[in-house]
Structures are given as C-alpha cells and as structure tokens.
Motif scaffolding. Structure first.
Motif, PDB file in Angstrom:
ATOM      1  N   ALA A   1       0.799  -1.223   0.075  1.00 23.91           N
ATOM      2  CA  ALA A   1       0.067   0.094  -0.125  1.00 23.91           C
ATOM      3  C   ALA A   1       0.820   1.265   0.137  1.00 23.91           C
ATOM      4  CB  ALA A   1      -0.939  -0.094   1.291  1.00 23.91           C
ATOM      5  N   TYR A   2       2.006   1.270   0.793  1.00 22.96           N
ATOM      6  CA  TYR A   2       2.738   2.200   0.807  1.00 22.96           C
ATOM      7  C   TYR A   2       3.286   2.618  -0.474  1.00 22.96           C
ATOM      8  CZ  TYR A   2       2.630   2.413   5.945  1.00 22.96           C
ATOM      9  OH  TYR A   2       2.040   2.535   7.256  1.00 22.96           O
ATOM     10  N   LEU A   3       4.067   1.636  -1.308  1.00 19.49           N
ATOM     11  CA  LEU A   3       4.592   1.836  -2.539  1.00 19.49           C
ATOM     12  C   LEU A   3       3.497   2.325  -3.597  1.00 19.49           C
ATOM     13  CD1 LEU A   3       6.809  -1.474  -2.431  1.00 19.49           C
ATOM     14  CD2 LEU A   3       7.400   0.843  -2.481  1.00 19.49           C
ATOM     15  N   SER A   4       2.453   1.748  -3.576  1.00 22.70           N
ATOM     16  CA  SER A   4       1.253   2.215  -4.479  1.00 22.70           C
ATOM     17  C   SER A   4       0.965   3.861  -4.262  1.00 22.70           C
ATOM     18  CB  SER A   4      -0.141   1.609  -4.312  1.00 22.70           C
ATOM     19  OG  SER A   4       0.162   0.117  -4.180  1.00 22.70           O
ATOM     20  N   MET A   5       1.065   4.144  -2.949  1.00 22.13           N
ATOM     21  CA  MET A   5       0.928   5.485  -2.763  1.00 22.13           C
ATOM     22  C   MET A   5       2.046   6.352  -3.159  1.00 22.13           C
ATOM     23  SD  MET A   5       0.241   6.044   1.492  1.00 22.13           S
ATOM     24  CE  MET A   5      -0.145   4.842   2.180  1.00 22.13           C
ATOM     25  N   ALA A   6       3.047   5.789  -3.621  1.00 23.63           N
ATOM     26  CA  ALA A   6       4.482   6.777  -3.675  1.00 23.63           C
ATOM     27  C   ALA A   6       4.359   7.772  -4.766  1.00 23.63           C
ATOM     28  CB  ALA A   6       5.573   5.823  -4.129  1.00 23.63           C
ATOM     29  N   PRO A   7       3.998   7.306  -6.348  1.00 25.92           N
ATOM     30  CA  PRO A   7       3.758   8.338  -7.009  1.00 25.92           C
ATOM     31  C   PRO A   7       2.968   9.543  -6.531  1.00 25.92           C
ATOM     32  CG  PRO A   7       3.180   5.990  -7.948  1.00 25.92           C
ATOM     33  CD  PRO A   7       3.215   6.017  -6.504  1.00 25.92           C
ATOM     34  N   TYR A   8       1.691   9.440  -5.955  1.00 23.08           N
ATOM     35  CA  TYR A   8       1.002  10.426  -5.638  1.00 23.08           C
ATOM     36  C   TYR A   8       1.407  11.202  -4.512  1.00 23.08           C
ATOM     37  CZ  TYR A   8      -1.902   7.075  -8.192  1.00 23.08           C
ATOM     38  OH  TYR A   8      -2.104   6.114  -9.250  1.00 23.08           O
ATOM     39  N   LEU A   9       2.339  10.638  -3.609  1.00 23.85           N
ATOM     40  CA  LEU A   9       2.952  11.423  -2.558  1.00 23.85           C
ATOM     41  C   LEU A   9       3.874  12.222  -3.090  1.00 23.85           C
ATOM     42  CD1 LEU A   9       3.692   8.883   0.496  1.00 23.85           C
ATOM     43  CD2 LEU A   9       2.081  11.020   0.375  1.00 23.85           C
TER      44      LEU A   9
END
Lengths: 508, 310
Positions: free
Chosen positions: B270-278
């Motif tokens: 989940a954290y990795l999927s967030m990365a581009p948006y962060l």
C-alpha cells in the motif's frame, strides 16, 4: 471633400439598455491631430472600437481615403493602415518586446530582421527599446513605447491613441508629444482620446466632443479655455474644489518611518524605507508613475500587508495590528480597485457598507449583524455623497464608476476616521464626481483629519495637497510643501531623481 | 535483499514505457493550459480513450485502429468541455471534475463486456541489427512505435510553442486574453483547438495503458494517471522537455514499487502504491513554495473565463 482622409456618418451602436453611439458624424484630415473627448460612458471607446474593427455599428457608414471602410476585425483595419494604442496596454508581460511586437503585426519578419526594425524605428522617433527584454520588467513609459513602435512598424496612416498620457510623467508626455508631432509632419493622422483638457489644447488641431453617445460640439481646442472645454464635456458648469483659506494644521497625527515591504506581485515593486508624517488637517499627496510601489504602500498603511518599520497614529504603534484594529484606532483606507477590492461587486450597497463600517459604526453588536443600522448607514452615504443608485439593495456592480467611487470614499469619510488613506480616488471617474470627491477630502482635512492621497494624476495632487512626496522604485522622496515645488521638479522626481538637489543639478 | 536482480538498462527501458501514458496526457494538457484553459478532466479523457481504443481494437482486430478511435474519443469528450466552458462560460474547475466523473462512469458501462479479453498486439518497428547492439539496442531500439511517436510529438509541441507564429498566438491568448482579443486574435477558437488537442493526447495516453502497457480492460484502469499528468504540467513549469523528465521520474517511481517487491524489500504494498501520488504532492508543494518563479511561468489568464467585450 479634398483632404478629408477619414469620415464617419451617422454611426449608431446600441448595447442592451444603452445607446453607446447615436448618429455620430465625424471626420479627419490627413496630418491632423484630432481630439475626441467626453466623460466616461460618452461613447468614445465604442466609436474608436468601430474604427479599429473591434465592434461593428448597427447603422452608419465610414470612408477612408474616399473609399468605403467597414473593418470586420483589427486585422482588416491594420491592412488599411489603421492602428491603435490602447489605454490598458494590450501587452503580454511574460513575453519579450520582440514577441509582443510580432503579435501585433500581420506579417512579422524573421526575428533578427524584426529586432533591427525595432532599433531603427526606435532611433528615428526617439523611442529606444531593447527587443529581448521581458515586457513585465519594463516601466510603464517603456511599455507604451512598445505599443507605439508596434503601430509604427506597420506604417499607419491613422493612429488611434486611447488616453496615452494617463500613466506618464510630464517629461515622458513631452517626449510622446514630440513623437506624435513628427508623425503628423510625415502625414499620419492621429485620433487622440483624452480627458486631460490642457493636453488637448496643447496638442490637437480640432476636437469632437461626445456626451451620451452624441456629438455635442466640434471646436478648435486652442480657442477655448480648459474650463469651457470641461463644461462642453459635462454639459453644465461645476465648481472646482475650494480649499478653506484659513486651513490650519494641527499636531502630528500619522507618522511612518522606515516602512519596507517585499513586492506583492511578480512584477510589482517593494517598498524601501518609506517615511512621512502628516499633521491633523494636512493632505499629503503621493505622486508617482504607476507600478512604483503605490499598491504596496496602500497595503502597508491599511494593514493588508505586514511591512517592517514603524507606523504610528497619534503616537500609538500600528505595526502588527490588523485592518480592523487599525480602523478601530482611527486609520481607514480606500484601495484603488473599486470592483473587487474596495467593494464586493455582487453584494448590495448595504452589505458593502457593512463590510468596512462594522467596526467603527458598531453594526454587529454581540456578533449579530444589525441590518437596519447597516442599511441606514448605506443610505446616509448615498444621501451625503449623491450616489445615484436604485437603492441600498443595488449590487455594487450595477453602479457607474463615478457613483461607486463616491460610495466607497463616502463610506470611509462618514465613519469619521482620524486618518484616511485613499489610492487613486478619482481614477476613471467623471469630472463632476471627481470634484465632489476632492471637495469631500478637503472638507475632511479641514475638520482635523490627516489624509494621504496616492494618485497618478499630478493636477489632482497639486489641487488638493498641502504637502507632496514622490514614490519612485519603492522609495519615497522628501516631503515638499506644494507651494514650493513646480510640476517639472515633480516630474523629474517621478522619473527617478533622488531629491530636489539633484533636480536642481539636472536643471543646471 | 538482492539489488542485482534489477538490471539498470531494463529498468530505464521499462521506465520509459511506464512514462508514456502520463507523458501523452501531460503534453496535451500543457498546450491546453498554455492557451489559458484549466481542464481538470484529464483522467476522464484518458479512461474514455482507454475504453474506446480497447473496444475498437478488439472489434476490428487492429490495435492501430483502436488508437485512432481513442484519439477521436478523447477529442470528442474534450469538445463537450470546450463547448461548456468557452461558449456557455461554465466554471472550468467544476466542468473538468464533472468530465472526469462522467468519463469514469461511461467507461465502466461501455467496458462491461470487455473485461478479461486480450486485445490485439501492437506493432513494434523492426530496426534489424540495430536492436541487437549492446546497451544501445535495449535502450533505444526495442520500443513500440508510440514511444518514437511521443518523441516526435514533444519536439513538435516545443517547436510549435516556441517558434511558430500560431504557437506565439496561443501563448498570447493564455497570457492575456483581453489583449489578444484587442489585437484581433480569436480567443475562443484558439482555446477550442487547444482543448481538442489536449483531448486527443489524453485519449491516446489512456489507450496506451489499456492496449500496450497492461494490456487489458479493467474498470478504472488509468488509476489516477490523469491527475499525475495534471500535476506534471505544473511541476514542469509548462515546459515540454521538463514534462518528459517528470514523466520518466513518475514512471520510475511506479516501477521501483514493482521492482522493490520483486527483490523482496519488506514494505507494505500500500505504501509503494501511494508513492507516485505522494511524490506528486511533494512536487507541487515544492513548486508553489518557491513562489516567484512558478508564478512567472504560469500562463496569466489560466482558468479565467473570457467574455469578449464590445
């Protein structure tokens, strides 16, 4: 008619609710400077937009060089040799001078050739410009040069100038007039729109005066006095503001020292160490060409921006205090932009009155808005300042410029602040309303208030100020008694001279 | 942990492929914003492009036909936005958001019976021996045709905006529409054309996801790429080549997520999927924090409605 280079006959144009032009007849010869003047809303803009192809008339005909002329677009007008310099410059801040000029030409040459042409034309007419500078970094006078050169590069036969001098120093105006006279000598006809009557008398050969969309007079402006011209324009006589002969100035009321502020916009000018002092009963006029820190100074005084330095009202430090706190203590301000800054366009006059008067007039006791008190305050502003509107429920947007300006200034004055800061109080306001506003400011000073008027209209400042200082590049010059200073000296200060000594050196 | 499992050359090559959808959408939106229009509906344009491209490709059996359909569909949807905002003066932000919601809904409806189907494959140009060159072969000559097309498109947009007369007029309209109007430029026409171009590019970006990158149709297959494209335009200060750089960066972040998982770094997916948006949010904050420069680059009339005054 020989020599009648341009002619318009019975031009009419209506907008919903307004007849902007009503059977206007108008003609110009080659090589003449023709003044077109009238109050706001008299139909000047509509007429010149028709000539420049931005608007099409409902009725009427035009001829250019004896041929039928009815441009459907500015491109068509330019193709026939008609160009225009706009009042609000049609320039693009983020682009270079060369790009701006290319945008106004129909067949711009390659960049290198264009730069060369800009340099040559600039040299020929005394308008130096560097083709690669960004327009946003230029002074207002330089921007106007860009507009003029853009027109000149197209070899115009008819050049329309809309209020060209409203933002120039007196010296820049002289340069402009020299350029215009040179153009006329070369056979260009110039249509010159202005409401500065002295200028029209100095520059123009003939004048056409519009009122309410109709031509009310044609005359030779050199044969009339400025007062006669003004009365033709307004259609009645009015009195110039009178300063009470016995005006006395009291104790020191408003004092700024070392006010500094970074610029509010990218192309704005910050303030550097601005100091002044205003006594009770004194009107301090702040002159200067637009964009030299006027907006920033107004914001620093009103409390909209947090400046460093010190600002005292009657000995009380105002720095760190917000707008409403300053109002409570007695310092009010009316900003420059009527719609959107000093008034909320879509709100009623009652609501707009409430917005600045809530604090001093106690319009929201206990946190609940007292609308009937707000309405009667709005009504008293409308009554005292002859604001013509359907009623206090009218939206601010629905008022004419002059009426809304009377309202926003009157709204501050009726709160009887001890000190008032106004920025461009009569900009774009008709002559009669302007004289009402100036008189109100003088009356207020006579009652013992300290007043700061920021304006680009030097005549206005000389008329109402007791002392005058010039803002240039965010620095304020020394404060001079108005009776001890000439227009030329002020002009040099506006152009960047540091103080009167330097002005004297320049004169020597 | 075994970073050796990540081959840097493969990583760069896949990063470029991962960057493509965002790149197409962003370069289109850049032109739209340069003309002074803020179209927040990029996500909607992409997903409509994805679904129509996918359907046409499957039905016709040709991925190329599908791409043309996606370009057409994106432009058609953008035209709705253009008509609403330019002729009916509707609010650009609200209309753009509505466009995204409409696009997501419509695409789900249209794509219902296409889930799980494999689309026809997309042609790869054959560079012959060049493709077998060491390093360069993998890095330059083994992409699908659209990657090469994107390079042409970026250069064309850069040249158009910077050096052509029409591009100068487009920038003028975006910079100060009143001034452009008073000089006789057609503000509304220019903006409609820019919006159509933006829609076509958005549609193409969406089709790239569904036809080449994934390649499959699932609901919401664009997964927010349109929002990243929007952020990218600001992030790149409205400059075409920086858009390429930014798109690769975002592509890279997306890939790292997969590669991290492949080499077994223990991070919740989940954290990795967030990365581009962060990264998008951080980039936006960094840009607007530096205030002056970004404000200088932004088209001055961006998002402001234009009404011709007579």
């Amino acid at each position: 008619m020989t020599g009648m280079f341009f002619r318009a006959q019975e031009i009419s144009k209506s907008f919903p609710g307004v007849k902007a032009n009503d059977r206007v007849d108008f003609e110009m010869a080659t090589g003449e400077i023709h003044a077109l003047f009238g109050e706001n809303g008299s139909g000047k803009s509509t007429l010149v937009k028709t000539i420049y192809g931005l608007a099409q008339p409902d009725e009427g005909r035009m001829w250019l060089r004896g041929e039928d002329y009815m441009p459907r677009s500015p491109q068509q007008a330019r193709a026939k040799g008609v160009t225009m310099v706009f009042q609000h410059f049609s320039l693009f801040d983020a682009m270079s001078v060369a790009e701006n000029i290319a945008l106004g030409m129909d067949q711009p040459p390659p960049r290198a050739r264009l730069s060369e042409m800009i340099a040559n034309t600039g040299e020929r007419y005394g308008l130096p410009l560097s083709p690669d500078s960004r327009v946003g970094d230029l002074s207002v006078g330089e921007r106007q040069r860009v507009e003029i050169i853009r027109c000149l590069l197209q070899d115009p036969d008819l050049l329309i100038m809309d209020e060209p001098t409203s933002v120039l120093t007196p010296q820049e105006v002289d340069t402009l007039f020299a350029t215009l006279r040179q153009l006329v000598a070369e056979g260009t006809a110039i249509l010159y729109i202005s409401h500065k009557l002295e200028e029209i008398r100095e520059l123009c050969d003939r004048a056409t005066i519009l009122r309410g969309g109709r031509v009310v007079a044609k005359c030779d402006p050199k044969e009339k006095s400025a007062r006669e011209l003004a009365e033709l324009m307004v259609g009645r006589s009015f009195s110039a503001p009178a300063r009470a002969a016995s005006a006395t100035e009291g104790e020191l009321l408003l004092e700024a020292s070392g006010l500094s502020l970074p610029p509010v916009s990218v192309f704005g000018t910050g303030l550097t160490g601005v100091s002044f002092s205003v006594r009770a009963g004194e009107v301090l006029g702040i002159a200067g060409v637009a964009g030299n820190g006027q907006e920033e100074l107004a914001a620093a005084l009103s409390g909209e921006s947090r400046a460093s330095g010190s600002l005292r009202l009657d000995g009380v430090e105002l720095q760190g205090k917000g707008i409403n706190e300053r109002r409570r203590l007695g310092l009010s301000a009316a900003p420059e932009e009527r719609l959107g800054h000093s008034a909320a366009p879509d709100m009623s006059l009652t609501e707009n009155a409430y917005l600045t008067a809530a604090v001093r007039m106690r319009l929201s006791p206990g946190g609940i808005v007292d609308w009937s008190a707000a309405r009667s305050f709005a009504e008293s502003v409308m009554h005292s300042f002859d604001v013509r509107a359907a009623g206090p429920f009218s939206a601010a947007r629905a008022l004419s410029g002059g009426n809304l300006q009377k309202f926003v200034i009157g709204r501050e004055i009726l709160q009887t602040p001890r000190a008032l800061v106004v920025n461009q109080p009569t900009w774009g306001v008709d002559a009669a309303a302007a004289s009402v506003i100036r008189q109100a400011l003088l009356d207020m000073a006579e009652d013992g208030a300290a007043i700061v008027v920021i304006s680009q209209d030097l005549d206005e400042l000389i008329e109402i100020s007791s002392t005058i200082a010039v803002l240039n590049g965010g620095r304020l010059s020394e404060q001079l008694r108005v009776e001890n200073v000439t227009r030329d000296e002020l002009g040099l200060l506006m152009g960047g001279a540091k103080g009167l000594r330097e002005v004297a050196d320049a004169a020597a | 942990m075994d970073f050796g499992a990540i081959n840097p050359l493969t990583l760069i090559a896949t990063m470029i492929v991962a960057a493509m959808p965002v790149l197409f959408a962003a370069i289109g939106e850049l032109v739209v914003e340069k003309s002074g229009v803020l179209n927040l509906g990029v996500e909607g344009l992409m997903i409509i492009g994805a679904v129509s491209g996918f359907i046409v490709a499957v039905e016709s059996g040709s991925a190329v036909t599908g791409l043309f359909a996606s370009v057409f569909a994106g432009a058609a949807l953008a035209l709705i936005f253009g008509i609403l905002t330019q002729f009916f003066h509707s609010n650009q932000v609200a209309t753009g958001l509505a466009l995204t919601l409409f696009g997501l809904g419509l695409s789900a409806l249209l794509g219902q019976s296409y889930a799980g189907i494999k689309p026809p494959s997309f042609p790869y140009p054959d560079f012959g021996p060049l493709a077998d060159l060491p390093v360069l072969g993998l890095l330059l000559f083994r992409y699908d045709a659209l990657v090469y097309f994107s390079a042409v498109l970026v250069v064309a947009v850069w040249w158009f905006l910077g050096y052509s007369r029409a591009g100068l007029a487009l920038r003028a309209v975006g910079e100060n529409h009143d001034a452009a109007h008073s000089l006789g430029y057609k503000v509304v026409r220019t903006r409609i054309l820019a919006i159509l171009f933006g829609g076509a590019c958005g549609g193409l970006g969406g089709a790239y996801i569904a036809l080449i990158r994934v390649p499959q149709w699932t609901d919401g297959v664009t997964a927010g790429a349109g929002w990243i494209a929007l952020a990218l335009v600001v992030f790149s200060s409205w400059r075409p080549f920086r858009v390429v750089l930014g798109a690769c960066l975002f592509g890279g972040v997306t890939l790292l997520q997969l590669n991290f998982q492949a080499v077994g770094i223990e991070i919740n997916a989940a954290y990795l999927s967030m990365a581009p948006y962060l990264v998008t949010i951080l980039a936006l904050v960094a840009i607007s924090g530096s205030g002056r420069r970004a404000a200088l680059d932004a088209p001055d009339s961006l998002g402001k409605p234009f009404r011709a005054s007579a």
